[in-house]
Design a protein around this motif. Structure first.
Motif, PDB file in Angstrom:
ATOM      1  N   SER A  78       0.826  -1.204   0.000  1.00  0.00           N
ATOM      2  CA  SER A  78       0.000   0.000   0.000  1.00  0.00           C
ATOM      3  C   SER A  78       0.858   1.250   0.000  1.00  0.00           C
ATOM      4  O   SER A  78       1.964   1.272   0.548  1.00  0.00           O
ATOM      5  N   LEU A  79       0.329   2.290  -0.620  1.00  0.00           N
ATOM      6  CA  LEU A  79       0.925   3.615  -0.602  1.00  0.00           C
ATOM      7  C   LEU A  79       0.131   4.468   0.380  1.00  0.00           C
ATOM      8  O   LEU A  79      -1.104   4.509   0.325  1.00  0.00           O
ATOM      9  N   ASN A  80       0.851   5.133   1.292  1.00  0.00           N
ATOM     10  CA  ASN A  80       0.206   5.848   2.380  1.00  0.00           C
ATOM     11  C   ASN A  80       0.527   7.337   2.325  1.00  0.00           C
ATOM     12  O   ASN A  80       1.649   7.736   2.012  1.00  0.00           O
ATOM     13  N   GLY A  81      -0.447   8.131   2.682  1.00  0.00           N
ATOM     14  CA  GLY A  81      -0.244   9.565   2.824  1.00  0.00           C
ATOM     15  C   GLY A  81      -1.028  10.073   4.020  1.00  0.00           C
ATOM     16  O   GLY A  81      -2.206   9.767   4.171  1.00  0.00           O
ATOM     17  N   GLY A  82      -0.346  10.809   4.903  1.00  0.00           N
ATOM     18  CA  GLY A  82      -1.020  11.302   6.102  1.00  0.00           C
ATOM     19  C   GLY A  82      -0.523  12.674   6.508  1.00  0.00           C
ATOM     20  O   GLY A  82       0.516  13.152   6.039  1.00  0.00           O
ATOM     21  N   ILE A  83      -1.286  13.304   7.412  1.00  0.00           N
ATOM     22  CA  ILE A  83      -0.895  14.609   7.948  1.00  0.00           C
ATOM     23  C   ILE A  83      -0.972  14.538   9.473  1.00  0.00           C
ATOM     24  O   ILE A  83      -1.902  13.953  10.033  1.00  0.00           O
ATOM     25  N   PRO A  84       0.011  15.118  10.186  1.00  0.00           N
ATOM     26  CA  PRO A  84      -0.028  15.145  11.654  1.00  0.00           C
ATOM     27  C   PRO A  84      -1.176  16.030  12.153  1.00  0.00           C
ATOM     28  O   PRO A  84      -1.400  17.131  11.639  1.00  0.00           O
ATOM     29  N   LEU A  85      -1.887  15.524  13.169  1.00  0.00           N
ATOM     30  CA  LEU A  85      -3.012  16.263  13.742  1.00  0.00           C
ATOM     31  C   LEU A  85      -2.714  16.795  15.134  1.00  0.00           C
ATOM     32  O   LEU A  85      -3.247  17.839  15.524  1.00  0.00           O
ATOM     33  N   PHE A  86      -1.906  16.060  15.905  1.00  0.00           N
ATOM     34  CA  PHE A  86      -1.566  16.519  17.251  1.00  0.00           C
ATOM     35  C   PHE A  86      -0.155  16.061  17.594  1.00  0.00           C
ATOM     36  O   PHE A  86       0.371  15.120  16.991  1.00  0.00           O
ATOM     37  N   VAL A  87       0.465  16.727  18.574  1.00  0.00           N
ATOM     38  CA  VAL A  87       1.846  16.426  18.946  1.00  0.00           C
ATOM     39  C   VAL A  87       1.995  16.508  20.463  1.00  0.00           C
ATOM     40  O   VAL A  87       1.131  17.057  21.167  1.00  0.00           O
ATOM     41  N   ALA A  88       3.109  15.965  20.944  1.00  0.00           N
ATOM     42  CA  ALA A  88       3.452  16.093  22.357  1.00  0.00           C
ATOM     43  C   ALA A  88       3.885  17.529  22.655  1.00  0.00           C
ATOM     44  O   ALA A  88       4.203  18.307  21.746  1.00  0.00           O
ATOM     45  N   ASN A  89       3.923  17.895  23.934  1.00  0.00           N
ATOM     46  CA  ASN A  89       4.345  19.244  24.322  1.00  0.00           C
ATOM     47  C   ASN A  89       5.758  19.561  23.850  1.00  0.00           C
ATOM     48  O   ASN A  89       6.082  20.707  23.554  1.00  0.00           O
ATOM     49  N   SER A  90       6.600  18.526  23.763  1.00  0.00           N
ATOM     50  CA  SER A  90       7.982  18.752  23.323  1.00  0.00           C
ATOM     51  C   SER A  90       8.067  19.124  21.842  1.00  0.00           C
ATOM     52  O   SER A  90       9.110  19.573  21.380  1.00  0.00           O
ATOM     53  N   LEU A  91       6.968  18.932  21.089  1.00  0.00           N
ATOM     54  CA  LEU A  91       6.927  19.340  19.689  1.00  0.00           C
ATOM     55  C   LEU A  91       6.077  20.594  19.501  1.00  0.00           C
ATOM     56  O   LEU A  91       5.573  20.851  18.406  1.00  0.00           O
ATOM     57  N   LYS A  92       5.945  21.365  20.566  1.00  0.00           N
ATOM     58  CA  LYS A  92       5.260  22.655  20.496  1.00  0.00           C
ATOM     59  C   LYS A  92       6.267  23.764  20.791  1.00  0.00           C
ATOM     60  O   LYS A  92       7.199  23.586  21.582  1.00  0.00           O
ATOM     61  N   GLU A  93       6.084  24.903  20.154  1.00  0.00           N
ATOM     62  CA  GLU A  93       6.960  26.037  20.382  1.00  0.00           C
ATOM     63  C   GLU A  93       6.894  26.467  21.848  1.00  0.00           C
ATOM     64  O   GLU A  93       5.815  26.500  22.460  1.00  0.00           O
ATOM     65  N   VAL A  94       8.053  26.759  22.416  1.00  0.00           N
ATOM     66  CA  VAL A  94       8.128  27.079  23.841  1.00  0.00           C
ATOM     67  C   VAL A  94       7.344  28.341  24.175  1.00  0.00           C
ATOM     68  O   VAL A  94       6.584  28.390  25.150  1.00  0.00           O
ATOM     69  N   GLU A  95       7.487  29.367  23.375  1.00  0.00           N
ATOM     70  CA  GLU A  95       6.872  30.644  23.706  1.00  0.00           C
ATOM     71  C   GLU A  95       5.391  30.700  23.353  1.00  0.00           C
ATOM     72  O   GLU A  95       4.563  31.111  24.170  1.00  0.00           O
ATOM     73  N   SER A  96       5.022  30.262  22.160  1.00  0.00           N
ATOM     74  CA  SER A  96       3.629  30.404  21.716  1.00  0.00           C
ATOM     75  C   SER A  96       2.767  29.188  22.047  1.00  0.00           C
ATOM     76  O   SER A  96       1.543  29.292  22.087  1.00  0.00           O
ATOM     77  N   GLY A  97       3.397  28.047  22.276  1.00  0.00           N
ATOM     78  CA  GLY A  97       2.628  26.825  22.525  1.00  0.00           C
ATOM     79  C   GLY A  97       2.011  26.236  21.271  1.00  0.00           C
ATOM     80  O   GLY A  97       1.252  25.261  21.351  1.00  0.00           O
ATOM     81  N   GLN A  98       2.318  26.786  20.121  1.00  0.00           N
ATOM     82  CA  GLN A  98       1.778  26.263  18.877  1.00  0.00           C
ATOM     83  C   GLN A  98       2.534  25.004  18.441  1.00  0.00           C
ATOM     84  O   GLN A  98       3.708  24.817  18.765  1.00  0.00           O
ATOM     85  N   MET A  99       1.838  24.157  17.672  1.00  0.00           N
ATOM     86  CA  MET A  99       2.443  22.928  17.173  1.00  0.00           C
ATOM     87  C   MET A  99       3.603  23.257  16.240  1.00  0.00           C
ATOM     88  O   MET A  99       3.535  24.212  15.462  1.00  0.00           O
ATOM     89  N   ALA A 100       4.658  22.487  16.347  1.00  0.00           N
ATOM     90  CA  ALA A 100       5.803  22.680  15.450  1.00  0.00           C
ATOM     91  C   ALA A 100       5.360  22.528  14.002  1.00  0.00           C
ATOM     92  O   ALA A 100       4.307  21.959  13.696  1.00  0.00           O
ATOM     93  N   GLU A 101       6.156  23.019  13.115  1.00  0.00           N
ATOM     94  CA  GLU A 101       5.850  22.912  11.688  1.00  0.00           C
ATOM     95  C   GLU A 101       6.081  21.456  11.254  1.00  0.00           C
ATOM     96  O   GLU A 101       7.212  21.004  11.111  1.00  0.00           O
ATOM     97  N   MET A 102       4.974  20.741  11.070  1.00  0.00           N
ATOM     98  CA  MET A 102       5.035  19.305  10.778  1.00  0.00           C
ATOM     99  C   MET A 102       4.827  19.065   9.288  1.00  0.00           C
ATOM    100  O   MET A 102       3.885  19.597   8.682  1.00  0.00           O
ATOM    101  N   GLY A 103       5.703  18.270   8.690  1.00  0.00           N
ATOM    102  CA  GLY A 103       5.560  17.925   7.278  1.00  0.00           C
ATOM    103  C   GLY A 103       4.623  16.749   7.082  1.00  0.00           C
ATOM    104  O   GLY A 103       4.322  15.998   8.024  1.00  0.00           O
ATOM    105  N   PRO A 104       4.117  16.536   5.869  1.00  0.00           N
ATOM    106  CA  PRO A 104       3.251  15.383   5.583  1.00  0.00           C
ATOM    107  C   PRO A 104       4.029  14.076   5.702  1.00  0.00           C
ATOM    108  O   PRO A 104       5.257  14.046   5.578  1.00  0.00           O
ATOM    109  N   ASN A 105       3.302  12.997   5.924  1.00  0.00           N
ATOM    110  CA  ASN A 105       3.908  11.669   6.049  1.00  0.00           C
ATOM    111  C   ASN A 105       3.582  10.838   4.813  1.00  0.00           C
ATOM    112  O   ASN A 105       2.419  10.648   4.473  1.00  0.00           O
ATOM    113  N   LEU A 106       4.616  10.347   4.143  1.00  0.00           N
ATOM    114  CA  LEU A 106       4.456   9.480   2.982  1.00  0.00           C
ATOM    115  C   LEU A 106       5.083   8.138   3.290  1.00  0.00           C
ATOM    116  O   LEU A 106       6.132   8.072   3.947  1.00  0.00           O
ATOM    117  N   GLY A 107       4.462   7.060   2.833  1.00  0.00           N
ATOM    118  CA  GLY A 107       5.015   5.758   3.177  1.00  0.00           C
ATOM    119  C   GLY A 107       4.562   4.628   2.275  1.00  0.00           C
ATOM    120  O   GLY A 107       3.745   4.801   1.361  1.00  0.00           O
TER     121      GLY A 107
END
Length: 321
Positions: free
Chosen positions: A130-159
């Motif tokens: 199978s060919l897979n394509g996905g997008i990140p929807l949520f992350v751990a706190n360690s993948l959020k910006e320290v100051e703004s608390g926003q989710m890090a810039e996450m790229g699409p997942n291909l597999g």
């Protein structure tokens, strides 16, 4: 009496031994599939699929008899060839014996028809990839910006997934497989990472329990281990604000590599007429953090769609005319 019974059994065994697969087509378009044991001037003797003994069919009711080796012994209720004991004999008394059968010959894939009747395997019982394509929807706190608390810039997942057939284990069906996936993220306190993930997984099909679902709709659970390796890592201290542990002044010699796990679920739909399926999946991925904290883990959840190709051999148009 015993001797007569032995003789009858011997003839039945020999008839079955030299039988060939064939298809009797009647004038109304219906047909019978089975093993043809004998063709004479009045009848065709055939063991229909699902039965053990031969049945006689009158020649006058037969439009055509098509054998698995391409022969057409009976055409338009005329016997062109007799058959018995594995041998075809031309009917020299029939004016049709020398007529060309190629003008009437219709390609009949007997192998496929018999397989469809005798092989109950479904699409999910074959190897697939199978060919897979996905997008990140949520992350751990360690993948959020320290100051703004926003989710890090996450790229699409291909597999790409390679999966084995399902095997019954207790109340469920289980299938092992191999998994390849890309992921990336970028944050001011982590730097920029692009990585590839290679791993093995086990897929659990709940179809035997959820038998009331439509046959082609399956709910599965998925989990496995993997190894993550960076394809591109940028942690320039002039570009990113990365907190370094005491005694560490730069990250030039740091590498990103380490184990991880993933788990999730999918809703699978198998198309009936072609070897294709689609999966709507949701996965949680646990991966190492970027240097210098690769000994600790972070995670992100992604959702996506897979297109599955069932590796089922197609026998259509493979028979010899």
């Amino acid at each position: 009496m015993k001797n007569i019974l032995k003789v009858f059994i011997s003839f039945a065994f020999l008839g079955s031994l030299f039988a060939l697969h064939g298809k009797i087509v009647f004038y109304d378009g219906t047909y019978v599939l089975g093993k043809v044991t004998k063709v004479d001037e009045s009848s065709v003797y055939i063991i229909p699929v699902g039965l053990d003994t031969p049945e006689g069919v009158l020649i006058g009711n037969i439009d055509s008899l098509n054998m698995e080796n391409g022969m057409v012994p009976v055409l338009n209720s005329n016997v062109d060839y007799f058959y018995q004991g594995g041998v075809f004999t031309p009917n020299n008394d029939d004016w049709m014996a020398n007529a060309s059968q190629k003008d009437y010959h219709e390609h009949i894939d007997l192998e496929e028809e018999f397989q469809a009747i005798n092989d109950p395997k479904k699409h999910w019982n074959y190897f697939n990839f199978s060919l897979n394509g996905g997008i990140p929807l949520f992350v751990a706190n360690s993948l959020k910006e320290v100051e703004s608390g926003q989710m890090a810039e996450m790229g699409p997942n291909l597999g790409l997934n390679i999966q084995f057939p399902y095997y019954p284990v207790g109340p469920v069906d289980i299938s092992p497989g191999l998994r390849f996936m890309t992921f990336s993220y970028k944050a001011n306190h982590l730097g920029s990472l692009k990585a590839v993930q290679i791993g093995a997984f086990t897929n659990i099909n709940l179809r035997p329990i959820l038998y009331f679902f439509p046959e082609n709709l399956h709910l599965t659970l998925d989990g496995g281990i993997n190894f993550n390796l960076a394809t591109d890592l940028d942690q320039d201290l002039f570009t990113y604000t990365i907190d370094l542990p005491l005694g560490l002044t730069d990250l030039k010699d740091e590498k990103y590599a380490g184990p991880g796990i993933h788990f999730g679920s999918s809703l699978d739909y198998y198309l009936s007429k072609i070897p294709i399926a689609f999966k709507l999946f949701f996965n949680a991925n646990v991966v190492p953090q970027t240097p210098p904290f690769t000994s600790t883990f972070t995670y992100f959840g992604n959702m996506g769609l897979s297109m599955v190709l069932i590796l089922k051999r197609n026998t259509k148009n493979n028979s010899i005319r």
